[in-house]
Design a protein around this motif. Structure first.
Motif, PDB file in Angstrom:
ATOM      1  N   TYR A   1       0.836  -1.181   0.000  1.00  0.00           N
ATOM      2  CA  TYR A   1       0.000   0.000   0.000  1.00  0.00           C
ATOM      3  C   TYR A   1       0.880   1.243   0.000  1.00  0.00           C
ATOM      4  CZ  TYR A   1      -3.732  -3.192   1.274  1.00  0.00           C
ATOM      5  OH  TYR A   1      -4.623  -4.217   1.288  1.00  0.00           O
ATOM      6  N   ARG A   2       0.291   2.355  -0.428  1.00  0.00           N
ATOM      7  CA  ARG A   2       1.035   3.608  -0.473  1.00  0.00           C
ATOM      8  C   ARG A   2       0.191   4.688   0.170  1.00  0.00           C
ATOM      9  NH1 ARG A   2       0.663   7.711  -4.025  1.00  0.00           N
ATOM     10  NH2 ARG A   2      -0.611   6.438  -5.413  1.00  0.00           N
ATOM     11  N   ASP A   3       0.812   5.465   1.049  1.00  0.00           N
ATOM     12  CA  ASP A   3       0.095   6.546   1.697  1.00  0.00           C
ATOM     13  C   ASP A   3       0.021   7.735   0.749  1.00  0.00           C
ATOM     14  OD1 ASP A   3       0.954   9.032   4.084  1.00  0.00           O
ATOM     15  OD2 ASP A   3      -1.049   8.273   3.641  1.00  0.00           O
ATOM     16  N   ALA A   4      -1.179   8.055   0.284  1.00  0.00           N
ATOM     17  CA  ALA A   4      -1.341   9.085  -0.737  1.00  0.00           C
ATOM     18  C   ALA A   4      -0.941  10.460  -0.240  1.00  0.00           C
ATOM     19  CB  ALA A   4      -2.794   9.116  -1.218  1.00  0.00           C
ATOM     20  N   SER A   5      -0.999  10.701   1.079  1.00  0.00           N
ATOM     21  CA  SER A   5      -0.670  12.033   1.592  1.00  0.00           C
ATOM     22  C   SER A   5       0.823  12.299   1.544  1.00  0.00           C
ATOM     23  CB  SER A   5      -1.153  12.167   3.045  1.00  0.00           C
ATOM     24  OG  SER A   5      -0.339  11.395   3.914  1.00  0.00           O
ATOM     25  N   GLY A   6       1.636  11.245   1.529  1.00  0.00           N
ATOM     26  CA  GLY A   6       3.078  11.437   1.530  1.00  0.00           C
ATOM     27  C   GLY A   6       3.608  11.929   2.853  1.00  0.00           C
ATOM     28  N   ALA A   7       2.772  11.905   3.897  1.00  0.00           N
ATOM     29  CA  ALA A   7       3.176  12.467   5.175  1.00  0.00           C
ATOM     30  C   ALA A   7       4.238  11.617   5.863  1.00  0.00           C
ATOM     31  CB  ALA A   7       1.953  12.617   6.084  1.00  0.00           C
ATOM     32  N   LEU A   8       4.173  10.298   5.664  1.00  0.00           N
ATOM     33  CA  LEU A   8       5.110   9.416   6.346  1.00  0.00           C
ATOM     34  C   LEU A   8       6.334   9.198   5.464  1.00  0.00           C
ATOM     35  CD1 LEU A   8       2.565   6.855   7.784  1.00  0.00           C
ATOM     36  CD2 LEU A   8       3.512   8.885   8.853  1.00  0.00           C
TER      37      LEU A   8
ATOM     38  N   ALA B   1       6.382   2.739  -5.562  1.00  0.00           N
ATOM     39  CA  ALA B   1       5.438   3.338  -6.505  1.00  0.00           C
ATOM     40  C   ALA B   1       4.220   2.440  -6.690  1.00  0.00           C
ATOM     41  CB  ALA B   1       6.137   3.586  -7.839  1.00  0.00           C
ATOM     42  N   GLU B   2       3.701   1.911  -5.605  1.00  0.00           N
ATOM     43  CA  GLU B   2       2.570   1.000  -5.702  1.00  0.00           C
ATOM     44  C   GLU B   2       1.292   1.775  -6.021  1.00  0.00           C
ATOM     45  OE1 GLU B   2       3.365  -1.911  -5.800  1.00  0.00           O
ATOM     46  OE2 GLU B   2       5.240  -2.068  -4.701  1.00  0.00           O
ATOM     47  N   HIS B   3       0.341   1.065  -6.618  1.00  0.00           N
ATOM     48  CA  HIS B   3      -0.897   1.733  -7.030  1.00  0.00           C
ATOM     49  C   HIS B   3      -1.894   1.856  -5.891  1.00  0.00           C
ATOM     50  CE1 HIS B   3      -4.720   2.622  -8.797  1.00  0.00           C
ATOM     51  NE2 HIS B   3      -5.167   1.409  -8.575  1.00  0.00           N
ATOM     52  N   PHE B   4      -2.124   0.779  -5.180  1.00  0.00           N
ATOM     53  CA  PHE B   4      -3.216   0.790  -4.217  1.00  0.00           C
ATOM     54  C   PHE B   4      -2.886   1.659  -3.023  1.00  0.00           C
ATOM     55  CE2 PHE B   4      -3.973  -2.892  -6.781  1.00  0.00           C
ATOM     56  CZ  PHE B   4      -5.303  -2.692  -7.106  1.00  0.00           C
ATOM     57  N   THR B   5      -3.815   2.493  -2.698  1.00  0.00           N
ATOM     58  CA  THR B   5      -3.561   3.587  -1.774  1.00  0.00           C
ATOM     59  C   THR B   5      -4.096   3.294  -0.387  1.00  0.00           C
ATOM     60  OG1 THR B   5      -3.646   5.184  -3.579  1.00  0.00           O
ATOM     61  CG2 THR B   5      -4.013   6.024  -1.373  1.00  0.00           C
ATOM     62  N   CYS B   6      -3.324   3.673   0.586  1.00  0.00           N
ATOM     63  CA  CYS B   6      -3.766   3.621   1.980  1.00  0.00           C
ATOM     64  C   CYS B   6      -4.049   5.043   2.442  1.00  0.00           C
ATOM     65  CB  CYS B   6      -2.695   2.990   2.860  1.00  0.00           C
ATOM     66  SG  CYS B   6      -3.126   2.981   4.606  1.00  0.00           S
ATOM     67  N   PHE B   7      -5.248   5.266   2.901  1.00  0.00           N
ATOM     68  CA  PHE B   7      -5.660   6.604   3.336  1.00  0.00           C
ATOM     69  C   PHE B   7      -5.714   6.670   4.862  1.00  0.00           C
ATOM     70  CE2 PHE B   7      -7.836   5.745  -0.716  1.00  0.00           C
ATOM     71  CZ  PHE B   7      -7.312   6.770  -1.488  1.00  0.00           C
ATOM     72  N   GLN B   8      -5.262   7.774   5.405  1.00  0.00           N
ATOM     73  CA  GLN B   8      -5.375   8.028   6.832  1.00  0.00           C
ATOM     74  C   GLN B   8      -6.637   8.849   7.085  1.00  0.00           C
ATOM     75  OE1 GLN B   8      -1.792   9.910   8.424  1.00  0.00           O
ATOM     76  NE2 GLN B   8      -0.758   9.403   6.515  1.00  0.00           N
ATOM     77  N   PHE B   9      -7.528   8.342   7.893  1.00  0.00           N
ATOM     78  CA  PHE B   9      -8.687   9.136   8.296  1.00  0.00           C
ATOM     79  C   PHE B   9      -8.366   9.800   9.632  1.00  0.00           C
ATOM     80  CE2 PHE B   9     -12.810   9.432  10.639  1.00  0.00           C
ATOM     81  CZ  PHE B   9     -13.324  10.489   9.904  1.00  0.00           C
ATOM     82  N   ALA B  10      -7.832  11.000   9.546  1.00  0.00           N
ATOM     83  CA  ALA B  10      -7.557  11.775  10.758  1.00  0.00           C
ATOM     84  C   ALA B  10      -8.847  12.466  11.191  1.00  0.00           C
ATOM     85  CB  ALA B  10      -6.469  12.806  10.479  1.00  0.00           C
ATOM     86  N   TYR B  11      -9.085  12.538  12.474  1.00  0.00           N
ATOM     87  CA  TYR B  11     -10.313  13.156  12.965  1.00  0.00           C
ATOM     88  C   TYR B  11     -10.060  13.783  14.331  1.00  0.00           C
ATOM     89  CZ  TYR B  11     -10.712   8.892  15.811  1.00  0.00           C
ATOM     90  OH  TYR B  11     -10.465   7.869  16.692  1.00  0.00           O
TER      91      TYR B  11
END
Length: 483
Positions: free
Chosen positions: A143-150, A157-167
């Motif tokens: 998985y790849r973190d789309a935000s690039g924060a980490l 360069a993987e396709h499938f994205t891992c999203f962080q739901f910050a709240y």
């Protein structure tokens, strides 16, 4: 400012222990996760679900928009110190009579999942890993973190994205479940565009896999059952339509306090000390946060006992009148020093107390209704898998005693758990303080359960957890039974 440890080594060790971020021994055999999952991770078919990570309470960085001050996520530089008036006001949610909890907003926003905590000990900067560990696990999984924060984690360069739901973890869990719904719709739109550009697929059936830690699992469970519905004002339950589950294939709850935690009640009455080298979070400040009440244990499970006779359970954990009589949290007259900081425009002590008690009543009422919405037994809809990862190797606070004359609250008994959440709470085991039966009785229809022998946050660092989670997400056969 309160006294600090004077020995740097002891302070650092105490901080690591208190935050639950100590690593496990490296002497035990460890699997090569890259070798085990590399091929599966490199499969990039559109069948692979994107993933959402939902942190627990304290797991999202909070920032004050006008000033840029870190409200939560660091103990160095410009941060909100709860022992100072300005810091306390930034950390607390507003209180006002005549407004609902939803209407009481401020200028603080969630600024990403908390990948690490920064603090300074004896003048030395210290950085402690938090959710970076679970993100690293998902990075191994392709998985790849789309935000690039980490940026310290190489996801390739993987396709499938891992999203962080910050709240904003201070706020009501139902509000955050509704924000999760909007977040999922936003990410589905993004993924539709990506699928069309990359694969020419114009109408993909996008389902998510969701990993939720601690309190994040509570808002997720509400979302799965009720989607974006609010709790009805008349006190009835929302319609159990499993609307959120229609967006999801696999769910992994990690250390979720499904039946609450006795530790939460103790901290709501006494305040919270994270460690010997970080500030104290007073009870009145915690009392402004609706989510904190939604972590309290269920009365029916006997978490609160009479101090004179601990065999007697006290069935009043969510009773407003009981809290006022016991003088806990916002009802504690000694907390007026904190209320002065939180309500500087209110000069009269009597008025400050009236505002605080009104907020307490609203928060407890909301918690009661939230519990009812989650505790109703319901069969998991076909096509959705729900896994639990929980600890059961550490003594964990199970019961408290209360002196019903003075309100004195003391720790009493322990049971197996992860040091914060009981195994029985994570399972939502309704046999606790009830009739024993040979098999689990729970309103949650688990598809599988895995025990991890680590503490509440240490589970996310555990190789056993990483191995099991990656198998669940990447290799476990999925059978879509939906019509």
């Amino acid at each position: 400012m309160r006294a600090r440890w004077h020995t740097g080594v002891l302070a650092i060790a105490g901080t690591l222990l208190a935050l639950g971020l100590t690593g496990c021994s490296q002497s035990r055999p460890r699997p090569d996760l890259n070798q085990l999952y590399d091929r599966a991770a490199q499969y990039h078919g559109i069948e692979r679900n994107p993933i959402i990570l939902i942190p627990g309470i304290l797991g999202s960085k909070l920032t004050h928009a006008p000033s840029g001050t870190t409200v939560w996520g660091a103990f160095t530089g410009e941060y909100a110190n709860p022992e100072e008036a300005r810091g306390a006001r930034l950390l607390a949610l507003p209180m006002q009579r005549g407004k609902s909890l939803r209407q009481l907003t401020d200028s603080v926003y969630a600024n990403g999942a908390l990948q690490s905590i920064r603090l300074r000990v004896a003048g030395l900067p210290i950085k402690l890993g938090a959710y970076v560990n679970i993100m690293r696990t998902l990075g191994i999984g392709g998985y790849r973190d789309a935000s690039g924060a980490l940026n310290e984690v190489n996801y390739g360069a993987e396709h499938f994205t891992c999203f962080q739901f910050a709240y904003d973890w201070r706020r009501d869990n139902v509000e955050n479940a509704q924000r999760l719904h909007a977040f999922i719709q936003e990410k589905k739109a993004y993924l539709r565009k990506e699928y069309k550009e990359r694969y020419g697929v114009t109408d993909p059936n996008i389902q998510f896999d969701i990993v939720a830690h601690s309190m994040g699992g509570l808002l997720l469970r509400y979302y799965l059952r009720y989607g974006a519905q609010d709790l009805p004002r008349d006190g009835s339950l929302p319609t159990l339509n499993w609307a959120g589950a229609q967006q999801v294939d696999r769910v992994a709850l990690v250390g979720t306090p499904n039946a609450g935690a006795a530790k939460a009640l103790y901290e709501m009455a006494h305040g919270k000390d994270l460690s010997p080298v970080t500030p104290t979070y007073p009870a009145a400040l915690l009392g402004t946060m609706p989510a904190a009440y939604q972590l309290l244990p269920r009365s029916r499970h006997g978490a609160l006992r009479d101090a004179r006779d601990p065999s007697i359970a006290v069935d009043s954990i969510l009773s407003y009148d009981f809290w006022v009589h016991m003088q806990w949290g916002l009802a504690d007259p000694a907390q007026d020093r904190v209320l002065k900081q939180l309500l500087p425009e209110v000069e009269r002590r009597k008025e400050r107390r009236a505002i605080a008690l009104n907020h307490l009543k609203k928060s407890l009422r909301r918690a009661r209704r939230f519990y009812r919405s989650l505790d109703t037994t319901a069969t998991r809809p076909s096509g959705v898998q729900m896994a639990l990862y929980t600890g059961d190797a550490l003594p964990t606070l199970q019961t408290l005693t209360v002196n019903r004359q003075t309100g004195a609250l003391k720790k009493y008994g322990t049971a197996p758990g992860d040091g914060t959440v009981l195994r029985s709470s994570a399972l939502m085991d309704e046999r606790v303080n009830g009739t024993w039966q040979p098999y689990l009785v729970s309103p949650i229809d688990w598809s599988n359960v895995t025990m991890i022998f680590e503490d509440h946050v240490g589970m996310t660092q555990s190789t056993a957890f990483a191995d099991n989670l990656l198998y669940y997400l990447l290799l476990h056969p999925y059978r879509d039974e939906r019509s």
